[in-house]
Design a protein around this motif. Structure first.
Motif, PDB file in Angstrom:
ATOM      1  N   GLY A  96       0.798  -1.203   0.000  1.00 21.87           N
ATOM      2  CA  GLY A  96       0.000   0.000   0.000  1.00 21.87           C
ATOM      3  C   GLY A  96       0.838   1.263   0.000  1.00 21.87           C
ATOM      4  O   GLY A  96       2.066   1.229   0.119  1.00 21.87           O
ATOM      5  N   ASP A  97       0.144   2.384  -0.140  1.00 18.95           N
ATOM      6  CA  ASP A  97       0.798   3.688  -0.185  1.00 18.95           C
ATOM      7  C   ASP A  97      -0.216   4.730   0.281  1.00 18.95           C
ATOM      8  O   ASP A  97      -1.400   4.666  -0.090  1.00 18.95           O
ATOM      9  CB  ASP A  97       1.271   4.010  -1.609  1.00 18.95           C
ATOM     10  N   GLY A 110       3.984  10.787   4.352  1.00 18.21           N
ATOM     11  CA  GLY A 110       3.436   9.602   3.714  1.00 18.21           C
ATOM     12  C   GLY A 110       4.175   8.336   4.093  1.00 18.21           C
ATOM     13  O   GLY A 110       5.182   8.362   4.809  1.00 18.21           O
ATOM     14  N   GLU A 111       3.644   7.216   3.602  1.00 17.84           N
ATOM     15  CA  GLU A 111       4.236   5.908   3.873  1.00 17.84           C
ATOM     16  C   GLU A 111       3.954   4.961   2.716  1.00 17.84           C
ATOM     17  O   GLU A 111       2.856   4.937   2.170  1.00 17.84           O
ATOM     18  CB  GLU A 111       3.665   5.308   5.162  1.00 17.84           C
ATOM     19  N   THR A 112       4.971   4.202   2.347  1.00 19.99           N
ATOM     20  CA  THR A 112       4.835   3.102   1.401  1.00 19.99           C
ATOM     21  C   THR A 112       5.207   1.825   2.138  1.00 19.99           C
ATOM     22  O   THR A 112       6.210   1.794   2.862  1.00 19.99           O
ATOM     23  CB  THR A 112       5.766   3.296   0.194  1.00 19.99           C
ATOM     24  N   TRP A 113       4.414   0.750   1.979  1.00 21.42           N
ATOM     25  CA  TRP A 113       4.667  -0.447   2.770  1.00 21.42           C
ATOM     26  C   TRP A 113       4.367  -1.715   1.969  1.00 21.42           C
ATOM     27  O   TRP A 113       3.670  -1.686   0.949  1.00 21.42           O
ATOM     28  CB  TRP A 113       3.837  -0.430   4.056  1.00 21.42           C
ATOM     29  N   HIS A 114       4.909  -2.817   2.475  1.00 21.62           N
ATOM     30  CA  HIS A 114       4.718  -4.121   1.843  1.00 21.62           C
ATOM     31  C   HIS A 114       4.788  -5.186   2.928  1.00 21.62           C
ATOM     32  O   HIS A 114       5.642  -5.147   3.820  1.00 21.62           O
ATOM     33  CB  HIS A 114       5.808  -4.355   0.785  1.00 21.62           C
ATOM     34  N   SER A 174       8.587  -1.002   5.325  1.00 19.71           N
ATOM     35  CA  SER A 174       7.911   0.280   5.125  1.00 19.71           C
ATOM     36  C   SER A 174       8.938   1.395   5.025  1.00 19.71           C
ATOM     37  O   SER A 174      10.052   1.297   5.554  1.00 19.71           O
ATOM     38  CB  SER A 174       6.936   0.569   6.271  1.00 19.71           C
ATOM     39  N   ARG A 175       8.543   2.445   4.331  1.00 21.03           N
ATOM     40  CA  ARG A 175       9.347   3.659   4.257  1.00 21.03           C
ATOM     41  C   ARG A 175       8.423   4.835   4.552  1.00 21.03           C
ATOM     42  O   ARG A 175       7.395   5.001   3.894  1.00 21.03           O
ATOM     43  CB  ARG A 175       9.992   3.831   2.884  1.00 21.03           C
ATOM     44  N   THR A 176       8.759   5.635   5.551  1.00 16.21           N
ATOM     45  CA  THR A 176       7.980   6.817   5.896  1.00 16.21           C
ATOM     46  C   THR A 176       8.787   8.059   5.538  1.00 16.21           C
ATOM     47  O   THR A 176      10.019   8.057   5.584  1.00 16.21           O
ATOM     48  CB  THR A 176       7.634   6.843   7.388  1.00 16.21           C
ATOM     49  N   LYS A 224      13.196  18.104   5.111  1.00 14.39           N
ATOM     50  CA  LYS A 224      12.818  16.786   4.613  1.00 14.39           C
ATOM     51  C   LYS A 224      13.426  15.714   5.500  1.00 14.39           C
ATOM     52  O   LYS A 224      14.610  15.788   5.868  1.00 14.39           O
ATOM     53  CB  LYS A 224      13.308  16.592   3.178  1.00 14.39           C
ATOM     54  N   TYR A 225      12.622  14.707   5.820  1.00  9.77           N
ATOM     55  CA  TYR A 225      13.102  13.645   6.690  1.00  9.77           C
ATOM     56  C   TYR A 225      12.389  12.340   6.334  1.00  9.77           C
ATOM     57  O   TYR A 225      11.321  12.339   5.698  1.00  9.77           O
ATOM     58  CB  TYR A 225      12.855  14.000   8.160  1.00  9.77           C
ATOM     59  N   GLY A 226      12.989  11.220   6.782  1.00 11.50           N
ATOM     60  CA  GLY A 226      12.369   9.929   6.521  1.00 11.50           C
ATOM     61  C   GLY A 226      13.252   8.784   6.976  1.00 11.50           C
ATOM     62  O   GLY A 226      14.418   8.967   7.329  1.00 11.50           O
ATOM     63  N   LYS A 227      12.657   7.598   6.942  1.00 11.08           N
ATOM     64  CA  LYS A 227      13.393   6.407   7.326  1.00 11.08           C
ATOM     65  C   LYS A 227      12.648   5.180   6.796  1.00 11.08           C
ATOM     66  O   LYS A 227      11.486   5.263   6.373  1.00 11.08           O
ATOM     67  CB  LYS A 227      13.533   6.310   8.842  1.00 11.08           C
ATOM     68  N   SER A 228      13.325   4.053   6.799  1.00 12.28           N
ATOM     69  CA  SER A 228      12.695   2.798   6.387  1.00 12.28           C
ATOM     70  C   SER A 228      13.123   1.688   7.335  1.00 12.28           C
ATOM     71  O   SER A 228      14.071   1.838   8.120  1.00 12.28           O
ATOM     72  CB  SER A 228      13.088   2.441   4.953  1.00 12.28           C
TER      73      SER A 228
END
Length: 417
Positions: free
Chosen positions: A303-304, A319-323, A332-334, A347-351
């Protein structure tokens, strides 16, 4: 070389079941020709009158032994003969051709609704209410039967509903269609247009589609509001497949706008869902979001989703992309963005695999503060809704507006504000 002639020669004519086409040639030079095809699909306008809707397509051609070989340049998805399986007509139209001799019964002029079509405006529905009470039925030459009815319902507070129903089925009952139009009004200023269509064919495919358009006065702001909605669903009779959509749009006279959709579909071993929404307060604040996910019968899911909120160039996105695997292993990656309105963006994020980032960059902020289709647009597309005539209000009688059922608690603001 002769001078180019731009005069149109006498057209060729032909007929492909319910699709009429006329071919003409424009002289461009001694050996060159340009061909156009005017394709006219015909159908009933709701009053038993057969009308044509025409489109022009351009073609390349060359003369070969007094005949013409045509190469299609238009997208095949727009052509009436694009599908070899359907071959000129839809499954439903195989039982109900669009044009029959005048004074015959009503014909089905709808096919199963298409996916991702949103909310069509009233001009596309061709609603033509009858001013007379009708109750008639009959049998066509091929053994199929039809009926058509119309009437008017009256109720309290000036309620009035004018409606028209029609339908039919094939001689063996394997194929059937129904359609209903209505318009409603009362003394409070409420007006409504609506359509419901349904059907099934010999292969077992079935569908249902409804559409409504409403105008009323908001009891809290006293502003005029227009609301539109559509529900569409279809199911295959030959495979494990089907889909459902629910669309909604709301507008008020000061620019407040809210839109959204909920969709679901299945094709054999896969299923998918989608939800999205957007809200504009009419003063520059906007919220948009979407959430999509899917899964297979084996248990794999993915999903996304994302969301953005902005006002005056300041806001955020995340946002988030996941499997997820059948064994419940999840990746997942947020991500996120903070826009400060001064050209700086955090900008920030992690997986779950260990990657991460956190930085401030120089970047222009872009977002849509106003809907691309707003109050002025929907008013312009709602002429039939505005033209609904309510019952005449007798002297000394005032509309009865009941606020009791929708009154919010004292500690809560009015809804949708």
């Amino acid at each position: 070389m002769a001078a180019p002639s731009h005069g149109l020669t006498a057209p060729l004519s032909g007929k492909l079941k319910n699709v009429n086409f006329r071919i003409g040639f424009v002289e461009l030079g001694k050996k060159k020709k340009r061909v156009f095809v005017k394709c006219c699909s015909s159908g009933f306008n709701g009053s038993g009158i057969c009308i044509e809707k025409c489109e022009n397509w351009k073609f390349d051609s060359r003369k070969i032994n007094h005949s013409y070989r045509v190469k299609v340049q238009a997208s095949s998805s727009t052509m009436p003969f694009a599908s070899p399986k359907s071959r000129f007509v839809s499954k439903q139209e195989q039982f109900f051709p669009r044009c029959t001799p005048r004074n015959s019964g009503p014909q089905s002029h709808d096919a199963p609704p298409k996916r991702d079509t949103g909310i069509a405006n009233e001009k596309e529905w061709g609603i033509d209410m009858s001013n007379e009470n009708i109750n008639e039925s009959g049998t066509n030459e091929d053994g199929s039967t039809w009926y058509r009815k119309s009437g008017e319902d009256i109720g309290e507070n000036g309620y009035r509903c004018r409606w028209t129903k029609m339908g039919g089925q094939s001689h063996d009952g394997a194929s059937e269609w129904k359609e209903m139009w209505w318009e409603k009004s009362d003394w409070t200023g409420y007006k409504e247009l609506g359509v419901e269509k349904s059907g099934r064919n010999a292969e077992g495919d079935s569908w249902l589609e409804t559409w409504q358009e409403v105008i009323h006065q908001d009891e809290w702001s006293n502003l005029a509001r227009i609301e539109r909605s559509a529900q569409k669903q279809a199911k295959s009779g030959t495979e494990n497949a089907g889909w459902y959509e629910n669309w909604s749009e709301k507008y008020d006279a000061k620019g407040w706008t809210e839109k959204g959709a909920h969709k679901y579909g299945r094709l054999n071993e896969q299923s998918w869902w989608e939800k999205w929404g957007e809200q504009y307060d009419g003063r520059g604040s906007v919220l948009k979001w979407t959430d999509k996910w899917a899964e297979s019968e084996l248990g794999t899911k993915w999903g996304d989703k994302w969301e953005e909120r902005f006002f005056g160039g300041i806001g955020s996105r995340q946002g988030e992309t996941w499997h997820a695997s059948p064994s419940s292993e999840r990746w997942s990656r947020t991500w996120g963005e903070e826009h400060f309105g001064n050209g700086k963006v955090h900008k920030y994020g992690k997986s779950t695999t260990g990657e991460s980032w956190d930085m401030v960059v120089d970047e222009k902020t872009y977002y849509e503060a106003e809907p691309h289709y707003g109050w002025a647009d929907v008013v312009g597309d709602s002429s039939q809704l505005f033209s609904i005539q309510p019952r005449e209000l007798p002297p000394g009688v005032y509309p009865n507006i009941d606020f009791g059922s929708s009154m919010p608690p004292d500690d809560e603001p009015p809804p949708n504000r």
